[in-house]
Design a protein around this motif. Structure first.
Motif, PDB file in Angstrom:
ATOM      1  N   ALA A 175       0.831  -1.213   0.000  1.00 59.05           N
ATOM      2  CA  ALA A 175       0.000   0.000   0.000  1.00 59.05           C
ATOM      3  C   ALA A 175       0.861   1.256   0.000  1.00 59.05           C
ATOM      4  O   ALA A 175       1.909   1.319   0.636  1.00 59.05           O
ATOM      5  N   ARG A 176       0.421   2.248  -0.733  1.00 59.49           N
ATOM      6  CA  ARG A 176       0.847   3.631  -0.552  1.00 59.49           C
ATOM      7  C   ARG A 176      -0.423   4.367  -0.174  1.00 59.49           C
ATOM      8  O   ARG A 176      -1.505   4.028  -0.662  1.00 59.49           O
ATOM      9  N   PHE A 177      -0.304   5.387   0.664  1.00 66.39           N
ATOM     10  CA  PHE A 177      -1.533   6.022   1.144  1.00 66.39           C
ATOM     11  C   PHE A 177      -1.228   7.449   1.601  1.00 66.39           C
ATOM     12  O   PHE A 177      -0.090   7.777   1.936  1.00 66.39           O
ATOM     13  N   PRO A 178      -2.255   8.302   1.611  1.00 67.10           N
ATOM     14  CA  PRO A 178      -2.045   9.695   2.007  1.00 67.10           C
ATOM     15  C   PRO A 178      -1.648   9.806   3.472  1.00 67.10           C
ATOM     16  O   PRO A 178      -2.094   9.013   4.306  1.00 67.10           O
ATOM     17  N   ARG A 179      -0.852  10.784   3.761  1.00 68.64           N
ATOM     18  CA  ARG A 179      -0.514  11.064   5.161  1.00 68.64           C
ATOM     19  C   ARG A 179      -1.785  11.427   5.913  1.00 68.64           C
ATOM     20  O   ARG A 179      -2.703  12.010   5.350  1.00 68.64           O
ATOM     21  N   GLY A 180      -1.818  11.076   7.182  1.00 67.71           N
ATOM     22  CA  GLY A 180      -2.976  11.415   8.006  1.00 67.71           C
ATOM     23  C   GLY A 180      -3.949  10.263   8.176  1.00 67.71           C
ATOM     24  O   GLY A 180      -4.811  10.310   9.038  1.00 67.71           O
ATOM     25  N   LEU A 181      -3.822   9.230   7.363  1.00 68.36           N
ATOM     26  CA  LEU A 181      -4.740   8.096   7.531  1.00 68.36           C
ATOM     27  C   LEU A 181      -4.385   7.312   8.790  1.00 68.36           C
ATOM     28  O   LEU A 181      -3.233   7.225   9.189  1.00 68.36           O
ATOM     29  N   ALA A 182      -5.400   6.713   9.388  1.00 69.56           N
ATOM     30  CA  ALA A 182      -5.225   5.873  10.570  1.00 69.56           C
ATOM     31  C   ALA A 182      -5.303   4.405  10.146  1.00 69.56           C
ATOM     32  O   ALA A 182      -5.701   4.084   9.023  1.00 69.56           O
ATOM     33  N   ASP A 204      -8.348   3.165   8.421  1.00 71.92           N
ATOM     34  CA  ASP A 204      -8.569   3.415   6.999  1.00 71.92           C
ATOM     35  C   ASP A 204      -7.926   2.349   6.122  1.00 71.92           C
ATOM     36  O   ASP A 204      -8.334   2.166   4.972  1.00 71.92           O
ATOM     37  N   LEU A 205      -6.913   1.672   6.627  1.00 74.31           N
ATOM     38  CA  LEU A 205      -6.236   0.654   5.815  1.00 74.31           C
ATOM     39  C   LEU A 205      -6.762  -0.750   6.084  1.00 74.31           C
ATOM     40  O   LEU A 205      -6.621  -1.643   5.249  1.00 74.31           O
ATOM     41  N   GLU A 241      -7.978   5.065  15.428  1.00 70.04           N
ATOM     42  CA  GLU A 241      -8.071   6.387  14.803  1.00 70.04           C
ATOM     43  C   GLU A 241      -6.732   7.125  14.857  1.00 70.04           C
ATOM     44  O   GLU A 241      -6.650   8.288  14.498  1.00 70.04           O
ATOM     45  N   ARG A 301       2.164  14.324  -4.411  1.00 70.94           N
ATOM     46  CA  ARG A 301       1.439  14.070  -3.164  1.00 70.94           C
ATOM     47  C   ARG A 301       2.418  13.432  -2.195  1.00 70.94           C
ATOM     48  O   ARG A 301       3.158  12.539  -2.573  1.00 70.94           O
ATOM     49  N   GLN A 326       3.004  10.898   0.214  1.00 77.38           N
ATOM     50  CA  GLN A 326       2.357   9.671   0.675  1.00 77.38           C
ATOM     51  C   GLN A 326       3.269   8.901   1.626  1.00 77.38           C
ATOM     52  O   GLN A 326       4.472   9.149   1.689  1.00 77.38           O
TER      53      GLN A 326
END
Lengths: 600, 600
Positions: free
Chosen positions: B444-451, B454-455, B496, B539, B541
């Motif tokens: 996975a790559r994902f936006p900063r700020g996700l908990a 979310d994954l 969270e 972005r 990430q």
């Protein structure tokens, strides 16, 4: 045509109107004033008389607000409107402010140490004013004022809309208005509330099984309602909008009264009265408080039940989607024939598409102004073509078309991105990733209790892997012959509302490369209890039933990127599209669909 | 051997002990008493003297509690221990209660209208007691008592643990204790707090760059600390645990004092003092309140910084994983040779695995008791084999082995599920789905700020599609030569907490079919800033770096189910495993790995 293409903004009028407004504010002893886009119903579309923001500033976007101070007037706009606002307002008088990056309270604090800023308590919710107060400096007083100062200076302001209300038959609604009112009244009694004030037009229309014509695109009535705990409703709306048949449809439990009877009716309530902090105008809280009536903050009681469609609503909506899908296929067939001739403009495309929908003889309205963006215009997420921006469709580029119809049996919303020639590998790979996200939502099964937030990442994972993403939610709620954007259901990082059977949502991941192209693929879906599977656990899961059947451009799919399951889903979707739509198509469109829906 | 296999429960003693406890409670005027599994440090492992729950009831699980009332004694156990509890307690005296389905407050209300229930304020956090008070009836008083009544009747109760503390070198920690204390003290000053009380052993060890030996499996010291806003620390722990070198390592800013000096030190504080509602014993709040010192509830200030590992910790942990991975490959090679001889039991497997880890000459401890479940035992999520449950490995079934090591350079935790013969298509398809979830998180790559919330769905989507799921989180935080379960980071529907670089997590989806088989595949991963990609957006990430390198059983993969990207990931993972581990292996294991890591 429902849609128009004129450039409606008039920046030149701004200077004089702003000067008049400041004089009016001075007369009232105010240092500033808030001018929101919203009307007293917090709807997405407003009537001409409520276009105060546009009248004052020239800005025509669907969201934003202006804060007028003695020496500066800020026009707050979100990311969609950064470019547009610059061509629509007189930049010598109005200062665009990036929102929500800059909070209005902070911005006010930067321009005014002390002073009184007025607002119209009918145009702002309790939540909105509370947030503003939190950030504004301690020297700033926010004062609700009687009589909107903009209305006072707007000499040719139109009157309130006079659209005719009409019955929405129980055969389509699936539940009588009386039954709806009975179950909501039971909720009020269980929570010890004597009444709930209803201020959202789609809530009111849903509860009474009526529709209206007071704003474009959304078939809603402007009015307020009071739901009493004995299941009676007091409806405050212009009686001239109701003919005898519609009055009869309302039934004896619904008492129709003119809007000016509303304040006294509030005074006569005995509390506690339920109000929704997010939507109810501040003026209602003021009025109830002044009358000494206890307020309980709570959700609009219609909002969640309305979102969970009945079997009848879902069945009717399926029919609307097949009708709309057939019109879309006729359109796509036409486009594939005409586009190579290199003469079409975006406006031609919008006109043709509305024509194919009108040819169904069932189109009540379009469900929103068609977004039709060729090449770089596709990257403008809420692009609305005008005579000023109209672009000729190019060769070897993408065309993004996001559109929908209002039919009495359902509301549609569909986006397809179409190859004009060969748009190149970058576009094709990005399209495939967007498609993978759209398929991931379409075929998802998931545990009960999950919210849209929990599913949103499934739509983005393929793009994330390529360092890409899109800056909008994955899906919004959709009404049944009601608003094309309805709450509370969403597929979005921000949505904590559990998904429940009957909720209709859009599924519309996208990808946008500024100045180059835009991609979005959108179907509507409805939450259903998932069927048991052989080999599966004894778990009660939900899934999505797809409502939209229109082929997805196979020329834009990099098949080697797809998983076996994704390919199987797409081939099954195209086979079902062919089976469902073929009987509804012209011979030419049927032949076109046969190749467009061929297996990969 | 670290691990033992005896059946430690003694249900027969329960009746007499319960009677003694009730007599003691009556003497104190109490109608009931709470006996938690937890000790005064809220750790997962407790010292023998703190095994009050086991001593009284016979129940040995790692979570649970007993509520003793005049006529009934409830043993509250979660889903993992429903079966186990029945064989461990005297069911004539103790009533198993399903928790959290039944809340203790509700259960108490069902058995006692009025009365006083005591609890030991050192063994419960503020949050825990608050939740209990919310649900218990209004006639129930929860009373903190001085001196634990169980200790009063437990004649041969062991003394407090006396494990030696030892330095954790800055070369491994990557930051000196002084530097850590300086930055946390700055946080306290910025928030206007004069001190924070530290009650979590791993927080204290992290802050002081020391380790301890007071409980098995987790190299932690039992003690309390006060971090002052000038960066000094008062440490309350048995001075006998500290030799001269370790005292010198603590440095002049850390004042060591015996535990009985702690209460007076609290009294001498000037507030506000930060306490963590979730972990600090109620007794601390009582003491500070009695001394008139202001309390600010806030997170343990070490918890988040500890979770975000330094570059040095990550580098050291990589090394620990390669060492541990080589031991695992030797083990898997051995297993593939021995299992077909049909003589091995689960205990043989656990012994052999610990032997391979010991052969590294670097094993400090195992990081938890190995879970080794053959066939149906694999479906018992926290199965711990004993002489009583030991099962011979069968033919054509799965073997699930979840294990890990504590090394001074890092903590490992790995699960592999191994084919013994041909376990069949159902198991193979489920294994492949679990693998798809594990790969989805890994790549996975994902936006900063996700908990982690979310994954979590990415790990389950493939199982969900088949109507399957697993009833545990996808990942827990892992320490650096500290607790194998650490917070606050998790990959779970409940988490969270935003993921931040340096957080080490497990990635362990699974699937369990009761009475038949269990599947889990687990690697450890660490959050990193994702590198830019050609064609990607601008972005910022995050992504996960994989720390664990051990092959995944190719015999259990249905290759046709994999997407192109999944297959590419797995082949690259196996190639990297081969390259990294080959130089560390015996000739036989190297040959085994070459076929086990061959491309699919």
């Amino acid at each position: 045509m429902f849609q128009t293409f004129e450039t409606t903004s008039n920046p030149a009028a701004g200077a004089a109107r702003l000067a008049m407004l400041r004089a009016e504010l001075a007369r009232r002893g105010l240092d500033g004033f808030l001018i929101p886009r919203a009307d007293a119903y917090q709807g997405e579309y407003v009537a001409p008389r409520d276009e105060r923001l546009q009248w004052l500033t020239g800005f025509t976007g669907s969201a934003g607000f202006c804060v007028v101070l003695p020496d500066v007037a800020g026009v707050f706009i979100d990311g969609r409107y950064r470019t547009q606002v610059k061509s629509q307002v007189d930049l010598a008088r109005f200062t665009p402010v990036n929102w929500p990056e800059t909070w209005p309270g902070d911005w006010i604090a930067g321009h005014l140490d002390r002073g009184t800023i007025g607002f119209d308590p009918w145009l702002h919710s309790e939540d909105e004013i509370a947030r503003l107060k939190e950030t504004a400096g301690s020297g700033i007083t926010l004062l609700p004022v009687d009589g909107n100062p903009v209305d006072a200076i707007w000499q040719d302001q139109p009157g309130p809309p006079q659209g005719r209300a009409f019955a929405h038959p129980v055969a389509l609604a699936g539940e009588s208005g009386a039954a709806k009112r009975a179950r909501l009244a039971a909720v009020l009694r269980a929570e010890g509330q004597h009444a709930a004030v209803l201020t959202l037009p789609d809530s009111l229309c849903w509860l009474l099984n009526i529709r209206g014509a007071d704003v474009p695109r959304n078939p809603v009535l402007h009015g307020y309602g009071i739901l009493h705990d004995d299941a009676r409703v007091s409806l405050f709306a212009d009686p001239a909008k109701f003919d005898a048949a519609t009055r009869a449809h309302l039934g004896p439990e619904v008492a129709l009264a003119p809007p000016d009877a509303f304040p006294a009716a509030l005074d006569a309530l005995t509390g506690p009265v339920r109000l929704d902090r997010s939507f109810a105008p501040v003026a209602l809280r003021q009025r109830l408080e002044a009358a000494g009536i206890a307020i309980v903050w709570g959700d609009d009681p219609c909002r969640l039940p309305k979102a969970c469609k009945t079997e009848a609503e879902i069945a009717a909506t399926r029919g609307a989607h097949l009708r709309d899908g057939a019109a879309m296929v006729e359109f796509l067939c036409w486009l594939d024939t005409e586009a190579p001739k290199a003469r079409l403009t975006e406006i031609d495309v919008v006109r043709a598409l509305e024509g194919f929908r009108r040819a169904t003889n069932a189109l009540h309205d379009i469900s929103f102004d068609t977004i039709c963006g060729a090449g770089p215009h596709g990257a403008v997420i809420h692009y609305r073509v005008t005579e000023g921006t109209n672009r000729r469709l190019g060769r070897d580029e993408l065309l993004l078309v996001d559109s929908g119809g209002q039919y009495v049996d359902g509301t549609t919303d569909i986006t397809r991105t179409i190859a004009l020639g060969d748009p190149g590998d970058q576009a094709r790979m990005a399209f495939t990733r967007v498609l993978q996200g759209m398929i991931a939502i379409s075929r998802a099964r998931f545990p009960r209790g999950l919210a849209g937030r929990d599913l949103d990442p499934l739509a983005r994972a393929a793009l994330w892997l390529a360092g890409q993403d899109y800056d909008h939610g994955t899906g919004h709620g959709v009404g049944a012959f009601l608003s094309v954007h309805e709450g509370p259901q969403r597929i979005s990082r921000l949505s904590e509302v559990p998904l429940e059977p009957g909720m209709i949502l859009s599924n519309e991941p996208g990808y946008y490369r500024e100045g180059q192209f835009g991609i979005r693929i959108e179907n509507l879906i409805v939450v259903q209890a998932a069927p048991d599977l052989p080999g599966g656990d004894d778990r009660r899961q939900y899934c999505f039933e797809t409502l939209t059947f229109v082929p997805i451009d196979r020329r834009l799919i990099d098949v080697a990127m797809l998983s076996p399951g994704e390919r199987t889903w797409l081939n099954a979707y195209h086979a079902e599209t062919l089976a469902k739509l073929s009987p509804r198509l012209s011979a030419g469109a049927r032949a076109w669909l046969e190749q467009a829906a061929a297996p990969l």
